[in-house]
Design a protein around this motif. Structure first.
Motif, short mmCIF file in Angstrom:
data_model
loop_
_atom_site.label_atom_id
_atom_site.label_comp_id
_atom_site.label_asym_id
_atom_site.label_seq_id
_atom_site.Cartn_x
_atom_site.Cartn_y
_atom_site.Cartn_z
N VAL A 59 0.71 -1.17 -0.03
CA VAL A 59 -0.15 0.03 -0.05
C VAL A 59 0.90 1.17 0.02
N GLY A 60 1.92 1.17 0.78
CA GLY A 60 2.66 2.47 0.90
C GLY A 60 4.15 2.06 1.55
N THR A 61 4.90 2.99 1.46
CA THR A 61 6.40 2.85 2.04
C THR A 61 6.45 2.81 3.54
N ILE A 62 6.61 1.72 4.04
CA ILE A 62 6.95 1.49 5.53
C ILE A 62 8.22 2.33 5.87
N ARG A 63 8.00 3.17 6.94
CA ARG A 63 9.31 3.73 7.20
C ARG A 63 10.29 2.81 8.03
N GLU A 64 11.52 3.13 7.92
CA GLU A 64 12.79 2.43 8.42
C GLU A 64 12.44 2.05 9.82
N GLY A 65 12.24 0.83 10.15
CA GLY A 65 11.85 0.56 11.79
C GLY A 65 10.60 0.93 11.88
N GLY A 66 9.67 1.23 11.14
CA GLY A 66 8.35 1.70 11.52
C GLY A 66 7.40 0.68 11.72
N LEU A 67 7.74 -0.48 11.94
CA LEU A 67 6.83 -1.59 12.19
C LEU A 67 7.27 -2.31 13.46
N LEU A 87 5.34 6.67 5.40
CA LEU A 87 6.08 7.80 5.23
C LEU A 87 5.29 9.12 5.36
N THR A 88 4.12 8.98 4.74
CA THR A 88 3.18 10.11 4.81
C THR A 88 1.68 9.70 5.57
N PRO A 89 0.99 10.68 6.10
CA PRO A 89 -0.32 10.37 6.30
C PRO A 89 -0.98 9.97 5.42
N ALA A 90 -0.82 10.46 4.18
CA ALA A 90 -1.76 10.09 3.16
C ALA A 90 -1.71 8.51 2.88
N SER A 242 -6.48 18.60 -5.51
CA SER A 242 -6.04 17.41 -6.23
C SER A 242 -4.77 16.81 -5.34
N GLN A 243 -4.21 15.78 -5.35
CA GLN A 243 -2.83 15.16 -4.66
C GLN A 243 -2.08 14.56 -5.74
N GLU A 244 -0.95 15.40 -6.06
CA GLU A 244 0.04 14.81 -6.90
C GLU A 244 0.63 13.44 -6.48
N PRO A 245 0.89 12.29 -7.04
CA PRO A 245 1.47 11.12 -6.63
C PRO A 245 2.80 11.45 -5.85
N ASN A 246 2.84 10.65 -4.85
CA ASN A 246 4.35 10.62 -3.97
C ASN A 246 5.37 10.04 -4.79
N ASN A 247 4.80 8.73 -5.42
CA ASN A 247 5.93 7.98 -5.97
C ASN A 247 5.21 7.45 -7.31
N PRO A 248 5.80 6.89 -8.27
CA PRO A 248 5.41 6.54 -9.65
C PRO A 248 4.39 5.57 -9.60
N ARG A 249 4.29 4.74 -8.53
CA ARG A 249 3.47 3.40 -8.41
C ARG A 249 1.97 4.14 -8.21
N GLU A 250 1.86 5.37 -7.44
CA GLU A 250 0.64 5.95 -7.25
C GLU A 250 0.18 6.90 -8.24
N GLY A 272 -11.31 10.11 -5.42
CA GLY A 272 -11.03 9.14 -6.34
C GLY A 272 -9.62 9.51 -7.15
N GLY A 273 -9.46 8.63 -8.13
CA GLY A 273 -8.33 8.90 -8.91
C GLY A 273 -8.86 9.78 -10.02
N THR A 274 -7.66 10.63 -10.29
CA THR A 274 -8.13 11.87 -11.32
C THR A 274 -8.44 11.18 -12.74
N GLU A 275 -7.81 10.02 -12.89
CA GLU A 275 -8.06 9.48 -14.05
C GLU A 275 -9.50 8.93 -14.24
#
Lengths: 683, 324
Positions: A59-67, A87-90, A242-250, A272-275
Motif C-alpha cells: 500500500v505504501g512505504t513503511i518507514r525504516e523501523g516503523g513496524l 512515510l506520509t499520513p496520506a 488534487s493530490q499529486e502522486p508521491n511515487n510513480p506507483r501511485e 478518487g483517482g484523477t483518471e
C-alpha cells in the motif's frame, strides 16, 4: 501569502484544525494500528512479521523501523496487534482504507485504525452534553448592493496583495471604494453567479463574504482547495483539490466537496483517482482534469448536477446529493455534454462506436424523466463543440468532419431551436467550409449569433439570425459579413445588440465596438496589450484589463458601450477584474415593456441627476486641489525656520563666495493692446 | 521650441548636471568621456579624457572650477573644468558610483559598489586647497548595507549625508563618524536618482518600482508619489514652478519585445502637489536615464539610453499657461 505571525485580523478556527493535522505529520499522523493479528509464539514471530510487512508495503512505504509488533514480556508471544508507520499520513490513510477488514485467514480479520483516532475518541466523554443553543444574530441584508439608489454596479479588483471592491461611478468617471482588504485571499476571488457572495480561497478552504460590510458569512474547510464552483442559484458550492502522486506507483487523486452555502454543511464528498474523472472532453492535456468537473443544470433551483463518466453521464440530485434514480445515464462512448442554461435538458455527444459502424450521435435528453427529445446521427466526425444560447433558446453544435481523404477537416453548425415544437434543426455551412472557426457567440436575449472565421491573421466576422424579426420567417439567415477584422475574440453585451470585436494579446488590444442592429461599427479603440474584456451585468459599460500575465500596462479601463473611454486605472501586478453579477430582475415582462415605451420621460430625471453629480465632482476636484495646495503651503511654512537655519550655515560655510539672490522669479503682467476705437457718445 | 540634439556620447547617458549659473552643462555616460556643453545652444566645449570605464555620476563645484567624476574603472577624478586637466585621481578597490561635493567643497563623498568580498562603501575625502597637496586616502570610509548607492548628497550644513540605494532605502549618515542616523524604505525597487530642491527642504527620487517620490529631506517622510507605469530612471524639480520632470521608460533590454509605443520614452511633467501628469515631451527612442532643469527653470535636458542628450528650451506658453 500572509506574513508570519500576522493573520491580518482574519482569525480562523480552521487554523487549529489544519495545524493539528500538520503537526501530526511528524508525530503519529502516519501511524496505523492493526488489530486482530494472530498471537504467535516467538518461533513464528519472524514469519508473521514478514507477512505483515509484505501486506502493508504494497500500500505504501513503511518507514525504516516503523513496524512494531509488541510481545508479552513474560511469554514472548505476540499480543495480536501491531503499529505501522508510513512515510506520509496520506499513505497511512490509504492503508487503513485498503486493509481494514482484510481476511488473513478464517479467524483473523484485520481491524485497522489510525493511531490518532484512539486518542481522539478517548477524549470524548461518555455522557451526552447537549450543545448550547447559539443566540440568533440577524444577518445583514445580503442584497444591499442591489438597492443602490443610482443603480450602480460593483466590481472587485485584485492587484499586488490587495483586494478591493468598488462602485463603478459612471457619472463621476471614477471608482468609489466600498471595501478593501490586504491578503484577503490566497489565490483568487470569485463572485457567486447572482452576486450575493464573494468567495476567497485559502489553504484551509473557502470563505464566503457578503453584506454591506463584507463580513464573513461562512467557511468551508477543504485543505489544499484550488478551485471552486457555485451552483447557478447560489445554494451549493463545490470545492476541488488534487493530490499529486508521491511515487510513480501511485496515481494522482482528487477530492471534491459539495457544501450547502447557507449552513456550511458538507453534503457530499467525492474522492478518487484523477483518471476516473478525467474522461472524454473533461480530460485535459497530460491526464489533467478540466474544470468544472460537475456541471449544474440550469433554471430549476439547483436541482441537478452531472459529471461525465466512462460511457455514462452521472446525474446527481440535490439536496440529498445521490445519483438520480440510483443509476447513471448510459450513453456508449459519450465524450462531452452540456446543460441548457434554462432547463434541465442536457445535450450529449457520443463518438463513433464499434469502429465506425455506429455513427456519432448528438442527443438532447430531458431530466429527470430521461426522455430523449431530439437526436442526430453524424458521420466521419472529428470533433464536436456545443454552444448553448445564454437563455437556452437555441443550441449550436459545431461539428468538425473529416473530408473524404480523412486528411483535413471542415466545419458546419447544427442549430437546434428549443423553443419551437419538436425542436427543429438546421444546418449552417459557411461559404468556405474549410475555414478555421475562431470564435462563436450567441447574442444574449436575442436570436442572433456572431462567428469569427478565417485562416489568416485577419479573420472575417459574420452575423446571422435565427429568425427574421419582421417577417417572423424561420430559418437561419446571414445578416452581414465583414472581412479583414483585427480580432481574435468577440464579446456580446449581456443585453444583446452590442458586441465588441477584440484583438487581444498578440493583436495588441484592438477593440471594435459594434452595433448589431444597424450592422455598423460604433467606434474603434485600443487598450494596449488588453487581455480581458468584461461587460457589466447591465450592458452599459465594459471593462478591459491587462492582467499580470503581461508585464507592462497592468490595470483596467472602463468604457461606455459605444466605445467612449470613461476612465483608466493603472495598477501594478494586476490579477483580476470581476463585475459583481446582479440578481435576476423582479420586473414582469409587461413592466419592462412599459419602461421601454416611456424611456424618454424616465431618463430625464436620471440625466439631471448625472449632470448634477458631474458638476459636484468637478467642484469636489477643485476643492481637493485647493486643500492639497493649502497642505503643501502649510508644510513649507513649517519648514521656514529650518530653511533659515540652513541658510545661516550656508552663509557661514560659503562666506563671501555666496552671492545673494541667485535667481528670482518675477511675475510679469503683459498687456496687449488689441486695438482702439473712438466713439462719440451723444451728449 | 525644437530641442537641440547633443550627439557626443556613444553609450547610454547616466547623469546631467548644470553648473550654478546654468551656462554650462555636464553630461556623463556609460562611455569614459564626461562632456561639457554650452547650455544656451548645445555646443560642445570639450571632453574630460582619462577615465577607463563608464561614468555613473559627476558633480561640479559652486564656482564651476572643479568637476568630480566617479567611474566604474574604480577611480574618481577631480578635474579642472576650464582646461580639462585631471588634477587628482582617487583610486579605490571597487567601481565608483556616486559623487557629491560638500557645500563649500571642503569635502567630497564617493560611493563604491560591493565588489569581490568588499561591501558597498561611502568614502569621505578631504579636498585640499591646492590640488598638488591632495591626499589620496579618504578621511573616513564607512560600510553600507548591501546594494549599490546610486546618489549621495550632503545636507544639514555638511554634517549629514543622504544616500539612496538599490534596495529602495534612503539613509542618512553622520559625516564625521559614518554612523547611520536614519533609514527609510521608500521604494520597492532600485532608486536610480535623487535631486534636491533649491531650498533643500525636500528631494525627489526616481525608482525602478515605477514611481517617483517627493521626500521631506528632514524627516525622510514621503510627501508625494508620482506613478509612471514605467521604470522611473530620473526625476528633477523645477526651480520656479511646482513641476516635476520624470524620465524613464520600458527597460532597454525589453524594448524590442513590444511595439515602440509601449515604451513610453517621453519626458513627463507632473504637478508636484496634485501628483497629476499634465504634459509630456517625446523624442528619445530609448528610455530616458537622466534629466535636469536649468537653474533658471527656462530649459531642461534629458539624456537617454540611446546616447543622445536633448536640450529643450520652454516656449513662452509654458510660463503663461495655466495647467490647472
Amino acid at each position: 501569502m500572509l506574513p508570519e505571525d500576522d493573520d491580518m485580523g482574519i482569525e480562523s478556527e480552521d487554523d487549529e484544525i489544519a495545524e493539528e493535522e500538520i503537526q501530526t505529520e511528524s508525530g503519529f499522523g502516519s501511524v496505523i494500528v492493526v488489530d486482530n493479528l494472530p498471537c504467535v509464539s516467538p518461533e513464528k514471530y519472524e514469519k508473521l512479521l514478514g507477512v505483515v510487512t509484505r501486506l502493508f508495503s504494497r500500500v505504501g512505504t513503511i518507514r525504516e523501523g516503523g513496524l512494531w509488533m509488541p510481545t508479552d514480556p513474560e511469554t514472548k508471544d505476540s499480543l495480536g496487534f501491531a503499529f505501522i508507520e508510513f512515510l506520509t499520513p496520506a499513505e497511512a490513510h490509504a492503508a487503513r482504507e485498503q486493509t481494514n477488514g482484510y481476511k488473513l485467514d478464517k479467524s483473523h480479520t484485520f481491524v485497522v485504525n489510525m493511531f490518532d483516532d484512539f486518542e481522539k475518541y478517548l477524549k470524548v466523554t461518555d455522557e451526552y452534553q447537549p450543545p448550547a443553543p447559539k443566540e440568533y444574530v440577524p444577518t445583514d441584508n445580503l442584497l444591499e448592493w442591489m438597492m443602490d439608489r443610482r443603480g450602480r454596479d460593483q466590481f472587485v479588483v485584485r492587484y499586488g496583495d490587495e483586494t478591493e471592491v468598488h462602485w463603478h461611478d459612471a457619472a463621476r468617471r471614477q471608482p468609489e471604494e466600498v471595501y478593501k482588504r490586504t491578503f484577503w485571499t490566497e489565490s483568487f476571488v470569485q463572485w457567486s453567479p447572482r452576486g450575493t457572495y464573494l468567495a476567497t480561497v485559502h489553504r484551509q478552504g473557502v470563505a464566503v463574504w457578503g453584506g454591506p460590510k463584507f463580513v464573513r458569512l461562512m467557511r468551508f474547510s477543504h485543505p489544499g482547495c484550488v478551485l471552486i464552483d457555485f451552483s447557478p442559484c447560489e445554494k451549493y458550492l463545490i470545492s476541488y483539490s488534487s493530490q499529486e502522486p508521491n511515487n510513480p506507483r501511485e496515481k494522482a487523486s482528487l477530492t471534491l466537496n459539495i457544501f450547502d452555502i447557507r449552513n456550511g454543511k458538507k453534503l457530499r464528498n467525492f474522492t478518487g483517482g484523477t483518471e476516473d474523472f478525467a474522461v472524454g472532453a473533461a480530460a485535459g492535456p497530460g491526464g489533467s482534469l478540466k474544470w468544472p468537473v460537475f456541471k449544474w443544470a440550469g433554471g430549476c433551483d439547483d436541482k441537478y448536477f452531472a459529471r461525465l463518466g466512462k460511457n455514462a453521464i452521472s446525474v446527481y440530485e440535490t439536496p440529498d446529493m445521490g445519483l438520480l434514480d440510483k443509476k447513471s445515464l448510459k450513453l456508449d462512448g459519450v465524450h462531452d455534454f452540456a446543460w441548457s442554461p434554462a432547463e434541465p435538458i442536457l445535450c450529449a455527444y457520443q463518438t463513433e462506436q464499434s469502429g465506425g459502424n455506429l455513427p456519432a450521435r448528438i442527443s438532447l435528453v430531458r431530466m429527470p424523466d430521461r426522455q430523449e427529445l431530439r437526436q442526430k446521427n453524424l458521420f466521419s466526425v472529428s470533433d464536436v463543440k456545443m454552444f448553448w444560447h445564454p437563455q437556452g433558446d437555441y443550441l449550436a453544435v459545431r461539428v468538425e468532419r473529416y473530408t473524404k481523404t480523412r486528411k483535413s477537416t471542415y466545419s458546419a453548425f447544427e442549430l437546434f431551436s428549443l423553443k419551437e415544437r419538436d425542436i427543429p434543426m438546421e444546418i449552417l455551412e459557411l461559404p468556405d467550409k474549410s475555414e478555421k472557426i475562431i470564435d462563436f457567440q450567441w447574442e444574449p436575449r436575442g436570436n442572433r449569433f456572431a462567428i469569427l472565421h478565417g485562416d489568416g491573421p485577419r479573420p472575417t466576422f459574420s452575423l446571422y439570425c435565427m429568425k427574421d424579426l419582421k417577417t417572423t420567417a424561420r430559418g437561419v439567415q446571414l445578416i452581414g459579413t465583414l472581412p479583414n477584422k483585427q480580432a481574435n475574440c468577440m464579446s456580446w453585451s449581456p443585453q444583446g445588440k452590442f458586441l465588441i470585436l477584440g484583438g487581444l494579446k498578440a493583436l495588441n488590444g484592438q477593440l471594435e465596438f459594434f452595433n448589431a442592429d444597424d450592422f455598423e461599427t460604433l467606434n474603434a479603440a485600443e487598450h494596449f496589450m488588453c487581455t480581458d474584456i468584461d461587460w457589466d451585468p447591465t450592458g452599459r459599460y465594459v471593462a478591459t484589463s491587462v492582467t499580470s500575465i503581461h508585464q507592462m500596462e497592468n490595470g483596467y479601463n472602463i468604457w461606455l458601450f459605444n466605445g467612449e473611454l470613461l476612465y483608466r486605472t493603472p495598477k501594478e501586478r494586476f490579477y483580476q477584474y470581476l463585475w459583481r453579477p446582479r440578481q435576476p430582475t423582479l420586473l414582469t415582462p409587461e413592466q419592462e415593456r412599459d419602461i421601454l415605451k416611456n424611456l424618454k420621460q424616465r431618463t430625464k430625471r436620471f440625466e439631471e441627476e448625472d449632470e448634477a453629480l458631474a458638476l459636484e465632482s468637478d467642484a469636489g476636484l477643485v476643492a481637493m486641489r485647493k486643500k492639497l495646495m493649502k497642505d503643501w503651503e502649510d508644510w513649507l511654512e513649517s519648514k521656514r525656520e529650518w530653511i533659515e537655519q540652513n541658510e545661516a550655515t550656508r552663509r557661514a560655510i560659503l562666506g563671501d563666495r555666496l552671492q545673494e539672490g541667485e535667481f528670482t522669479v518675477e511675475q510679469v503682467e503683459v498687456e496687449d493692446k488689441l486695438g482702439t476705437t473712438e466713439e462719440l457718445i451723444a451728449a | 521650441m525644437r530641442p537641440y540634439l547633443l550627439k557626443g556620447h556613444e553609450r547610454p547617458l547616466t547623469q546631467l548636471k548644470f553648473n550654478r549659473e546654468g551656462d554650462l552643462l555636464f553630461s556623463c555616460a556609460k562611455d569614459p568621456h564626461p562632456t561639457l556643453w554650452y547650455s544656451s545652444d548645445g555646443q560642445r566645449v570639450g571632453t574630460y579624457i582619462g577615465h577607463n570605464g563608464a561614468v555613473p555620476s559627476c558633480d561640479v563645484s559652486l564656482d564651476s572650477s572643479r568637476l568630480l567624476t566617479a567611474s566604474q574603472d574604480s577611480s574618481a577624478k577631480l578635474w579642472d573644468v576650464e582646461t580639462g586637466e585631471c588634477l587628482h585621481t582617487f583610486k579605490f578597490q571597487a567601481p565608483c558610483r556616486a559623487v557629491a561635493f560638500s557645500l563649500g567643497e571642503q569635502h567630497a563623498a564617493i560611493s563604491t559598489d560591493a565588489f569581490m568580498a568588499q561591501p558597498s562603501l561611502i568614502h569621505i575625502v578631504k579636498l585640499a586647497e591646492d590640488p598638488a597637496d591632495q591626499e589620496s586616502e579618504p578621511e573616513i570610509s564607512f560600510t553600507c548595507p548591501k546594494g549599490r548607492i546610486s546618489r549621495v548628497a550632503f545636507t544639514d550644513g555638511n554634517t549629514t549625508l543622504l544616500a539612496v540605494s538599490e534596495d529602495g532605502y534612503v539613509r542618512r549618515y553622520d559625516v564625521e563618524t559614518g554612523k547611520m542616523l536614519q533609514e527609510e524604505h521608500i521604494h520597492e525597487g532600485y532608486i536610480q536618482d535623487m535631486q534636491m530642491s533649491t531650498d533643500g527642504t525636500h528631494f525627489v527620487t526616481a525608482s525602478l518600482d515605477k514611481t517617483a517620490k517627493l521626500v521631506d529631506a528632514q524627516t525622510l517622510e514621503v510627501l508625494k508619489t508620482y506613478v509612471t507605469e514605467r521604470n522611473a530612471n530620473s526625476a528633477a524639480l523645477s526651480p520656479i514652478f511646482d513641476h516635476v520632470l520624470i524620465g524613464g521608460g520600458q527597460e532597454a533590454s525589453q524594448v524590442t519585445t513590444t511595439s515602440s509605443r509601449a515604451g513610453r520614452f517621453e519626458a513627463r511633467f507632473f504637478h508636484k502637489i496634485y501628483e497629476e501628469e499634465f504634459a509630456s515631451c517625446r523624442g528619445h527612442f530609448g528610455p530616458i536615464n537622466a534629466t535636469a532643469f536649468h537653474p533658471d527653470g527656462r530649459s531642461f535636458v534629458t539624456g537617454g539610453e540611446d546616447g543622445y542628450v536633448r536640450l529643450h528650451h520652454f516656449d513662452n506658453d509654458y510660463f503663461s499657461a495655466r495647467f490647472f
